[in-house]
Design an enzyme around this catalytic site. Structure first.
Site: not given
Lengths: 376, 376
Positions: B92, B271
């Protein structure tokens, strides 16, 4: 249980042997990983078996009695089934744990009254009760209920305590003889030599214990703060009295160096929380010395944790990675270090055994002691 | 990176596909276990690979930037080597983490100034800087730097923020185009759709992102507290605009039910910390519902943790044993529950994929949603 002495080192009292029980063979010298509460902290049973590979582990009567409790263990069919461990288990008698409770226990002839460290509830451990608990746990090797004296210990207290431990032992033997194992495998009782660091008391106690004729014998009350030399002196003296043809178990010992020195004096079995406890503090044992993996010097050291590869973690992860896990307090760090240290301890025992068989133990031991005392 | 759409469910928008990168193939739908700080909490890399078996995991730029830091990661040859993980990694951008710092960060056009949660030191994340960090981490899939708006969010703020996220995206794309991967494998940038829970903003954002022509696209700013129905409404609308022939990644989602519902809407990648975080709190996900393993009712339930046996822990240990580990707060409890939950999540994805290929996804999903909402 049977014990076969396979080899004795020509230059020391070190022995290589084989214990056989209903849960298989135990090659000695052996180190028993400590599974206090039905788990070796941070290590899966599969890893324990396949990677670390001890023939026997240790459980703690005091802790298992409190949680999950004997009811649950009985319903499970014993500790082996409860925790899914099909090799040998030895349980201590709780003597050491209740002794550690200090202010929260009262020792009398009948037994020890203590307060649970969890909820303060009052419990009584008697020699008979502790035998019954260990029957329910289902350990292959059951330890006698004893008083573990502190260090230093007043001579008169040590003597009185030793005699009580002997009387308790008689009660343990009686109870074991009157009762049967619960789960279809045999259980054998090991008595414990006490006597603090007094040679004459140790001698009396060793003679008393030797006379019981048990299948194995233990030495307790050491590794409680006394200097290593006093420990070795006591072990040496006690071993000169305990029967040659029975395994000797030195309780709660110790560092890798302590293990090798005591093997040289004729000890066959050990247990200690050190490899797992120190692992959780970031201390790694290796054949070349010890490592504080939290140290900044490992920050960019991408070499394997240990090239000797005792277990898969040793080469799967780098020192820098393990150092990172400790610095961010990740669970995996504790797991890796625990597996490494136990893997090293068991490797050390297998190696010692081979050296005894080869007749080269003494010189190997002296080199290893030197190496392992190094800070890396 | 390539994406191949292999099958579409006839009764929903669910797709089965295959992503191919330099670190191998990723079968979709996929759930990416979260490895925040270069470790999936409590799980060994070998267990992750052999037992849980995800084709890709996620790392967090914010955390990795702070510790071990990009210097160490570069010296290690990237995150794959540092943590010994040879399959795919997505990172991320740190947008979500700095947003979570709330009081300790200041968002401006240039980027976000924030204070480290560790030592209070000040840092600046810019779109360019975050691209450089992700180059150094070496993730296969790099996320654009975005602002993740809270829920609820004022319309004007959401709109202004979305436009800034788009401008930041342009800067990310430019930086990625000007720089090269460092470790010999390709890295691809996924832009992120924002727009809070406003349909018109989500539409604008999805169109902007679709126009970038990236190899995959993400939906951010959901699963931040909004009701499930609002999440699904946004996903559905955004997916109607994002290209069909590129993978769609819904960030930070969610429960097993959330996953199936979003797969039905055409999402391919997920996720979430939920399987591991809830595991550490004793909550187990199963195909028949969820379990609070700390509950006294499991105390003497010696049946396997999960007969479906997604991973070896499911049948190696009993519910009673796992309950005991949680009640005495043993590390192994966290380890077992984490492996179980991740094993279940990955099984759910593989099962969903097969049902899509078989054309039976819709009815299967409806039954599973019903089952999984049950408290056992």
């Amino acid at each position: 249980m049977t014990f076969e002495k396979l080899a004795v080192d020509p230059n020391s009292k070190a022995r290589a042997g084989k214990i056989t029980t209903d849960h298989g063979t135990i090659e000695t010298p052996i180190f028993m990983p400590v599974g206090t509460r039905a788990t070796v902290k941070g290590v899966h049973q599969r890893e324990l078996k396949e990677e670390i590979n001890p023939d026997i582990i240790l459980g703690n009567t005091y802790h298992l009695y409190l949680r999950p409790g004997t009811d649950i263990l009985e319903k499970a069919g014993g500790l082996h089934k409860f925790m899914n461990w099909d090799r040998n288990i030895l349980t201590d008698s709780g003597g050491f744990q209740v002794y550690s409770l200090s202010a929260n226990r009262k020792i009398k002839e009948n037994g020890v009254k203590f307060k649970s460290h969890i909820d303060g509830s009052t419990h009584l451990f008697t020699p008979e009760g502790v035998m019954d608990i260990q029957r329910k746990i289902g350990a292959d090797i059951i330890m006698a209920f004893d008083e573990c004296t502190p260090y230093p210990c007043d001579y008169r207290y040590a003597k009185r305590s030793m005699h009580m431990t002997h009387r308790w032992l008689d009660r343990c033997v009686k109870r074991i003889n009157e009762t049967d194992p619960l789960y279809g495998h045999n259980q054998t009782l090991f008595p414990i030599v006490q006597g603090s660091t007094y040679k004459d008391l140790r001698e009396q106690s060793a003679e008393y214990i030797a006379n019981v004729g048990a299948e194995g014998n233990a030495i307790g009350g050491l590794s409680v703060g006394e200097p290593d030399d006093e420990m070795y002196a006591m072990t040496e003296h006690v071993n000169s009295i305990l029967p040659e043809d029975k395994p000797r178990y030195l309780m709660g010992v110790g560092t890798p160096v302590n293990l090798l020195e005591n093997i040289a004096l004729g000890v066959d079995m050990f247990d200690c929380v050190m490899p797992t406890r120190n692992a959780r503090n970031g201390m790694l044992f290796t054949a070349n010395g010890f490592i504080n993996i939290k140290n900044k010097k490992w920050e960019d050291n991408f070499s394997a944790i240990d090239e000797n590869a005792y277990t898969w973690v040793d080469t799967a992860y780098s020192k820098a990675y393990l150092r990172h896990l400790f610095s961010v307090k990740e669970l995996l760090g504790l797991q890796i270090a625990s597996i490494h240290n136990l893997g090293f301890y068991l490797w050390l025992m297998r190696e010692a055994r081979q050296k005894i068989i080869d007749g080269t133990f003494r010189t190997w031991k002296e080199q290893m002691v030197k190496n392992m005392n190094t800070r890396l």
